[in-house]
Design an enzyme around this catalytic site. Structure first.
Site, PDB file in Angstrom:
ATOM      1  N   HIS A  35       0.827  -1.214   0.000  1.00 33.68           N
ATOM      2  CA  HIS A  35       0.000   0.000   0.000  1.00 33.68           C
ATOM      3  C   HIS A  35       0.860   1.262   0.000  1.00 33.68           C
ATOM      4  CE1 HIS A  35      -4.103  -1.738   0.410  1.00 33.68           C
ATOM      5  NE2 HIS A  35      -3.391  -2.777   0.810  1.00 33.68           N
ATOM      6  N   THR A  36       2.032   1.150  -0.536  1.00 34.00           N
ATOM      7  CA  THR A  36       2.911   2.308  -0.679  1.00 34.00           C
ATOM      8  C   THR A  36       2.857   2.853  -2.104  1.00 34.00           C
ATOM      9  OG1 THR A  36       4.637   0.667  -0.979  1.00 34.00           O
ATOM     10  CG2 THR A  36       4.579   1.787   1.145  1.00 34.00           C
ATOM     11  N   ASP A  37       2.448   2.012  -3.070  1.00 37.71           N
ATOM     12  CA  ASP A  37       2.552   2.454  -4.479  1.00 37.71           C
ATOM     13  C   ASP A  37       1.681   3.680  -4.778  1.00 37.71           C
ATOM     14  OD1 ASP A  37       0.170   0.940  -4.493  1.00 37.71           O
ATOM     15  OD2 ASP A  37       0.647  -0.151  -6.346  1.00 37.71           O
ATOM     16  N   GLY A 128      -7.697 -14.190  -7.920  1.00 40.76           N
ATOM     17  CA  GLY A 128      -8.398 -13.699  -6.730  1.00 40.76           C
ATOM     18  C   GLY A 128      -7.674 -13.958  -5.424  1.00 40.76           C
ATOM     19  N   SER A 132      -2.006 -10.929  -8.651  1.00 41.39           N
ATOM     20  CA  SER A 132      -2.086 -10.044  -9.820  1.00 41.39           C
ATOM     21  C   SER A 132      -2.351 -10.748 -11.143  1.00 41.39           C
ATOM     22  CB  SER A 132      -0.817  -9.199  -9.941  1.00 41.39           C
ATOM     23  OG  SER A 132      -0.691  -8.376  -8.835  1.00 41.39           O
ATOM     24  N   SER A 134      -5.012 -10.235 -12.785  1.00 39.05           N
ATOM     25  CA  SER A 134      -5.610  -9.200 -13.652  1.00 39.05           C
ATOM     26  C   SER A 134      -4.546  -8.327 -14.296  1.00 39.05           C
ATOM     27  CB  SER A 134      -6.561  -8.275 -12.902  1.00 39.05           C
ATOM     28  OG  SER A 134      -7.125  -8.872 -11.819  1.00 39.05           O
ATOM     29  N   GLU A 166      -7.744  -0.498 -15.661  1.00 37.20           N
ATOM     30  CA  GLU A 166      -8.291  -1.039 -14.410  1.00 37.20           C
ATOM     31  C   GLU A 166      -8.994   0.065 -13.602  1.00 37.20           C
ATOM     32  OE1 GLU A 166      -6.511  -4.274 -12.880  1.00 37.20           O
ATOM     33  OE2 GLU A 166      -7.708  -4.230 -11.051  1.00 37.20           O
ATOM     34  N   ASP A 178       1.553  -3.616  -9.680  1.00 38.18           N
ATOM     35  CA  ASP A 178       1.313  -4.930 -10.275  1.00 38.18           C
ATOM     36  C   ASP A 178       1.589  -4.928 -11.780  1.00 38.18           C
ATOM     37  OD1 ASP A 178       0.397  -5.203  -7.719  1.00 38.18           O
ATOM     38  OD2 ASP A 178      -1.725  -5.298  -8.256  1.00 38.18           O
ATOM     39  N   TYR A 227     -10.000  -1.242   0.182  1.00 37.50           N
ATOM     40  CA  TYR A 227      -8.845  -0.679  -0.525  1.00 37.50           C
ATOM     41  C   TYR A 227      -9.076   0.814  -0.776  1.00 37.50           C
ATOM     42  CZ  TYR A 227      -5.033  -0.453  -3.953  1.00 37.50           C
ATOM     43  OH  TYR A 227      -3.874  -0.135  -4.617  1.00 37.50           O
TER      44      TYR A 227
HETATM   45  C1  GLA Z   1      -3.050  -4.317  -4.925  1.00 39.59           C
HETATM   46  C2  GLA Z   1      -2.948  -3.139  -5.881  1.00 39.59           C
HETATM   47  C3  GLA Z   1      -1.523  -2.576  -5.899  1.00 39.59           C
HETATM   48  C4  GLA Z   1      -1.016  -2.305  -4.489  1.00 39.59           C
HETATM   49  C5  GLA Z   1      -1.268  -3.497  -3.573  1.00 39.59           C
HETATM   50  C6  GLA Z   1      -0.949  -3.211  -2.136  1.00 39.59           C
HETATM   51  O1  GLA Z   1      -2.288  -5.380  -5.404  1.00 39.59           O
HETATM   52  O2  GLA Z   1      -3.308  -3.530  -7.171  1.00 39.59           O
HETATM   53  O3  GLA Z   1      -1.480  -1.428  -6.702  1.00 39.59           O
HETATM   54  O4  GLA Z   1      -1.591  -1.137  -3.974  1.00 39.59           O
HETATM   55  O5  GLA Z   1      -2.606  -3.943  -3.625  1.00 39.59           O
HETATM   56  O6  GLA Z   1       0.409  -3.018  -1.969  1.00 39.59           O
END
Ligand code: GLA
Length: 388
Positions: A35-37, A128, A132, A134, A166, A178, A227
């Site tokens: 959750h840093t991106d 799911g 990643s 998707s 997305e 991702d 999220y």
């Molecule tokens: C999901 C989101 C990413 C990122 C992560 C948490 O995978 O698609 O962009 O924010 O959660 O690090």
């Protein structure tokens, strides 16, 4: 049969012609930096050896040069068909088709002149569970559409386009990690990505360490809404600090000013600010083969996700605890991905993989009533065309 051959064969059977091009794009696992991106911060993911594969053929039949036909092997051979005219509408029923339409729509929005084609798609990235699948589909499709149209699309722009699709077409407000790692992954390396500049530095994964992914098999619920709530809380904190993103807040500034924040928002910000620091340090530790430090950083990252960001669930915490207790400082373990279920990632000495596997198979069902899925992965190359 290998995935690539399976998709090529299915293409030939369905369309009564051989495919012309084959592309693959991988899923990913994030070693640290969660959750840093979307806070313009740092992440340290690697691409994994599980892919989405697209086989494609340009249409040369007159009058149909803007028509796209799609066969989804993983969805009971469902099909979609649409014309490449901007803007595209969402599929009334199939979510998978919205990725196929969304990636094309975003490219057309940027002015790319796409060409009609037949596609067959399948993947072995578990869906799911936070690996990643998707993003790998979006990136594989970006490569497909641009190659077929004969236009240059850099891996960075391909990733950005997937994220745009997305965010705007599928409707999930994800960051860039991702798609970027799926597009740019490097064999035997993780990438330290600066999510503001989008520059990345490869960091080699030591050959004596295995990347284990343990799927908790907890059904993920509320992921999108939680999220988006976390994103809003981070943005709120950044606004109070008067900066563009939490990336710009140092620990000292945070410590001095945190009292001005709502307590919950302060916890969210503390996770992001400390996680950024841990991620940069973890990249150095990995490069220096300092497993002891890495072990500590991954443990702290998990606790921060558990207590400050509040995105873990009991079964995931149980996995991290049992693996962490056994590994000690010989390896690292933490939840990986967006949270609320999904997977745990562990860096495990090659010689201890069987022991960890046996531990999880024995203990996890006893503690949670669930069975875990275990994958031993290798850091892999990002999206590419497969020749042959
Ligand atoms: C999901 C989101 C990413 C990122 C992560 C948490 O995978 O698609 O962009 O924010 O959660 O690090």
């Amino acid at each position: 049969m290998e995935l690539v051959q399976q998709v090529q064969q299915a293409f030939a059977e369905h369309y009564q012609q051989q495919g012309e091009f084959t592309f693959r794009a991988p899923g990913r696992v994030n070693l640290i930096g969660e959750h840093t991106d979307y806070n313009d911060g740092f992440v340290l993911p690697c691409a994994i050896n599980y892919d989405t594969v697209v086989v494609a053929r340009r249409r040369d039949d007159a009058g149909n040069d803007k028509r796209v036909r799609v066969l989804a092997l993983d969805y009971q051979q469902q099909v979609d068909e649409f014309e490449l005219t901007f803007p595209l509408a969402k599929h009334p029923q199939y979510q998978w088709a919205n990725y196929v339409r969304g990636v094309a729509n975003s490219l057309m929005q940027k002015g790319f002149n796409l060409v009609g084609c037949d596609l067959a798609i399948s993947g072995n990235v578990p869906q799911g569970v936070g690996l990643s699948s998707s993003a790998s589909l979006e990136v594989a499709l970006g490569l497909t559409y641009s190659t077929l149209a004969g236009v240059e699309l850099s891996s960075r722009d391909n990733a950005l386009n997937g994220q745009h699709a997305e965010n705007n077409f599928v409707g999930c407000n994800c960051g860039i990690m991702d798609q970027l790692i799926s597009a740019q992954g490097k064999v035997a390396h993780a990438l330290l990505i600066d999510c503001r500049s989008l520059d990345s530095t490869p960091v080699s994964v030591p050959t004596d360490m295995a990347v284990m992914i343990i799927n908790s098999n907890v059904k993920r619920g509320l992921v999108d809404s939680e999220y988006n709530t976390r994103r809003r809380q981070c943005e709120e904190a950044a606004t109070i600090f008067g900066v563009k993103a939490l990336r710009d807040v140092s620990w000292t500034t945070f410590a001095a000013k945190q009292g001005e924040l709502d307590p919950l928002v302060a916890k969210r910000a503390r996770h992001v600010i400390t996680e950024n620091g841990r991620t940069e340090l973890a990249a150095k530790a990995l490069a220096a083969h300092d497993i002891k430090l890495l072990s500590r950083l991954m443990a702290e990252s998990h606790l921060s996700m558990k207590h400050d960001f509040e995105i873990t669930v009991p079964a995931i915490d149980a996995l991290v605890e049992m693996i962490g207790n056994t590994l000690g400082d010989t390896g690292g373990v933490r939840m990986t991905g967006g949270g609320f279920g999904g997977c745990v990632v562990a860096l495990v000495p090659q010689g201890r993989v069987d022991e960890i596997r046996a531990l999880v198979e024995r203990q996890y069902p006893l503690q949670t009533g669930l069975n875990a899925g275990i994958f031993v992965c290798t850091a892999s190359q990002g999206a590419e065309q497969i020749l042959a």
